[in-house]
Design a protein around this motif. Structure first.
Motif, short mmCIF file in Angstrom:
data_model
loop_
_atom_site.label_atom_id
_atom_site.label_comp_id
_atom_site.label_asym_id
_atom_site.label_seq_id
_atom_site.Cartn_x
_atom_site.Cartn_y
_atom_site.Cartn_z
N ASP A 92 0.07 -4.31 7.14
CA ASP A 92 0.38 -3.57 5.91
C ASP A 92 -0.13 -2.13 5.99
N GLU A 140 5.13 4.74 7.12
CA GLU A 140 5.99 5.22 6.03
C GLU A 140 5.59 6.63 5.60
N ALA A 163 2.15 1.21 5.88
CA ALA A 163 1.94 2.30 4.93
C ALA A 163 1.73 3.62 5.66
N LEU A 186 0.84 -1.20 0.00
CA LEU A 186 0.00 0.00 0.00
C LEU A 186 0.87 1.24 0.00
N ARG A 187 0.37 2.31 -0.60
CA ARG A 187 1.08 3.58 -0.50
C ARG A 187 0.08 4.66 -0.10
#
Lengths: 345, 241
Positions: A238, A245, A242, A195-196
């Motif tokens: 996840d 991040e 994301a 994922l972004r």
């Protein structure tokens, strides 16, 4: 000059003794985190009540640790703001009562100035000037520090603080308060490529931050996963990855810009979120690329503590600054750019 | 520590300072061998600027240094939470710095003593407006300047206030801001209360008198042990899991 520092601005009772000749003599902390965890966040009234219970025993503790008596104190400093009004009041009132009894000068100091200067307590303190990133549950600020009391705000969060965003994301992911360390732990298991999340306000110039959109994006992503069935552990990890991040990347991009804009080579990172491992790795990497150096307070001085207050108080008391005896005020909102260097007072 | 000697008039020979910030008023009072001097101002939101300077003035006027104090006292509640902690912090800091014992004085007992001294009545029901539809209340018997608590201090809706059991026949006087809620109080209570002093606020003057007596009886503790008494302890709700 031996100064007692008292910190009661939020959910930690911190007391420390700093000597302008011999450095930090003792510090003690009582964290209320476990108590507030049951409520899912800091309950101001409970925080204030606990400060009243814990403060004097902590003063006893640091005096005993330094092998000193109360008469050996040359001055007293307390956090006057910013913070929770009721909580600040406990430290202010106690400091003033104590100062009156001991006939010593007393000074209310700025909590964020404490965080800014906390790295000065380390063996290799940064020289002035430097850029500071203050990043905690209450604040996300970039400040240019020319010297004590010479601060220029370069940018700050226009909505949530980074630490607050971590706490909210944690809540959505079903993690307990305080959420920062728990999200980071969960993120370790996450796939960074799956994922972004967006990097808010990085696509245009400027040093301000915004984290509330990220919170919404996290929620939307969660809902999308849940629409397809029960959320499994990998998906949660996840999402955490994301999210982390995105926050870290945003902070790093703005730090890089701040160093470019000021031309400075020293970066101080303080506040609770500065303990985040990913953030440190990325900042180290960034600094190495540009021959700059990052400075952090030791772990326990990243979060609220009495040592940073004793340090700031000592610098200013030494220069002659003091409160009018017996007259105090809590300043829940106290803009940092109204501070001035000790010399001019 | 042994109780200090008494004068022939049974007034404790001692020097005490009391601080109170439990309501919109704040006050300080000095007891010096039975003589009381006091300062009292109604100054909402200015407690942090007024409380300790008033105490300093009293000592300066009496020509006494802080080190002359044998003990300190403060209005330990019930009352405004933040106000209680302002007085607690200031008094704890002073007592800790001076290495003297601290006494916490009930704001309700202080109201009872003030009413007793004003009207010379023996049966007093102090009540303070606790907001959120409740009052802090208690019942006292007062005699020769002494007050004795009947039962317990409590926080409860004014609709549920009662006279102490078995003492309904006495002539009671109500004192404190809680009595402004007279209209919602039960009829049997109203029947037993002859008059109300609604405007009386807790004050350090009554507190220092109560504290001097308690100190003479051997009371007083290490400052951190003397905590505010809030009565209302349910201030947040734990999240359900």
């Amino acid at each position: 000059m031996r100064v007692l520092g008292i910190e009661t601005s939020c959910d930690e009772t911190g007391v420390a003794l700093y000597d302008t000749e011999h450095g930090l003599l003792a510090d003690a902390l009582f964290s209320q985190v476990a108590m507030h965890a049951d409520y899912g966040g800091v309950v101001p009234e409970l925080a204030s009540r606990d400060h009243t219970r814990k403060l004097l025993p902590l003063v006893d503790e640091v005096l005993a640790e330094a092998n000193l008596t109360r008469g050996d104190l040359d001055g007293i400093a307390y956090t006057a703001g910013p913070g929770l009004a009721g909580a600040l009041m406990v430290g202010a009132a106690t400091a003033h009562g104590l100062a009156l009894a001991l006939e010593r000068p007393v000074l209310g100091v700025h909590h964020m100035e404490g965080h800014l200067l906390a790295p000065m307590l380390e063996d290799e303190p940064p020289a002035f000037p430097f850029v500071a990133l203050l990043v905690s549950g209450g604040h996300t600020q970039l400040v240019e520090v020319q010297g004590i009391g010479r601060y220029q705000l370069l940018g700050e969060s226009v909505d949530d603080a980074a630490g607050e965003a971590f706490d909210k994301a944690a809540k959505m992911l079903g993690l307990d308060y305080p959420g920062g360390p728990r999200v980071a732990k969960l993120a370790e298991q996450g796939d960074p490529k799956r994922l972004r999340f967006p990097r808010p306000m990085t696509d245009r110039p400027g040093l301000d931050f915004s984290f509330s959109g990220l919170k919404t994006h996290t929620l939307t992503t969660l809902r999308a996963f849940e629409a397809e069935g029960p959320l499994d552990d990998q998906a949660r990890a996840d999402i955490a990855r994301a999210f982390e991040e995105a926050v870290v990347d945003t902070l790093v991009i703005k730090c890089r810009r701040a160093l470019d804009q000021t031309g400075l080579k020293r970066l101080v990172v303080a506040g609770g979120v500065s303990a985040n491992v990913r953030l440190r790795e990325r900042l180290e990497h960034e600094c190495a690329k540009r021959d700059a150096r990052a400075y952090y307070p030791r772990g326990r001085f990243c979060t609220d503590n009495g040592a940073m207050i004793a340090y700031v108080g000592a610098q200013r008391l030494l220069a002659g600054e003091r409160d009018e005896p017996g007259v105090f005020a809590a300043r829940p909102r106290w803009p940092m750019d109204t501070l001035t260097p000790p010399e001019t007072n | 520590m042994p109780p200090p000697p008494f004068t022939t008039r049974d007034r404790p020979m001692s020097t005490l300072l009391a601080l109170d910030a439990s309501s919109s008023a704040c006050s300080a009072a000095l007891w010096h061998d039975g003589e009381v001097t006091a300062r009292f101002v109604v100054a909402p939101r200015e407690h942090t600027r007024r409380l300790l300077p008033m105490a300093r003035e009293l000592l300066a006027e009496a020509g006494l240094p802080l080190s002359a104090l044998d003990a300190l006292a403060y209005g330990r509640g019930p009352g405004s939470f933040t106000g209680l902690r302002i007085a607690a912090g200031a008094a704890q800091g002073l007592a800790y710095g001076l290495e003297r014992p601290l006494l916490g004085v009930s704001t309700l007992a202080a109201l009872a003593l003030a009413a007793h001294r004003r009207l010379h009545l023996r049966h007093v029901l102090p009540a303070l407006d606790a907001r959120m539809g409740e009052v802090y209340a208690a019942a006292y018997h007062c005699e020769a300047g002494r007050v004795t608590l009947i039962g317990e201090e409590a926080v409860l809706p004014p609709e549920r206030l009662t006279l102490p059991l078995g003492q309904e026949e006495r002539d009671w006087v109500g004192v404190g801001s809680g009595w402004a809620l007279w209209d919602v109080m039960p009829a049997p209570l109203q029947a037993g209360v002859g008059q109300c002093l609604v405007d009386e606020e807790p004050g350090a003057e009554a507190m220092v008198r109560l504290a001097a007596e308690a100190f003479a009886a051997g009371e007083g503790e290490a400052p951190h042990r003397v905590q505010p008494v809030y009565l209302r302890d349910q201030v947040a709700w734990k999240k359900s899991r």
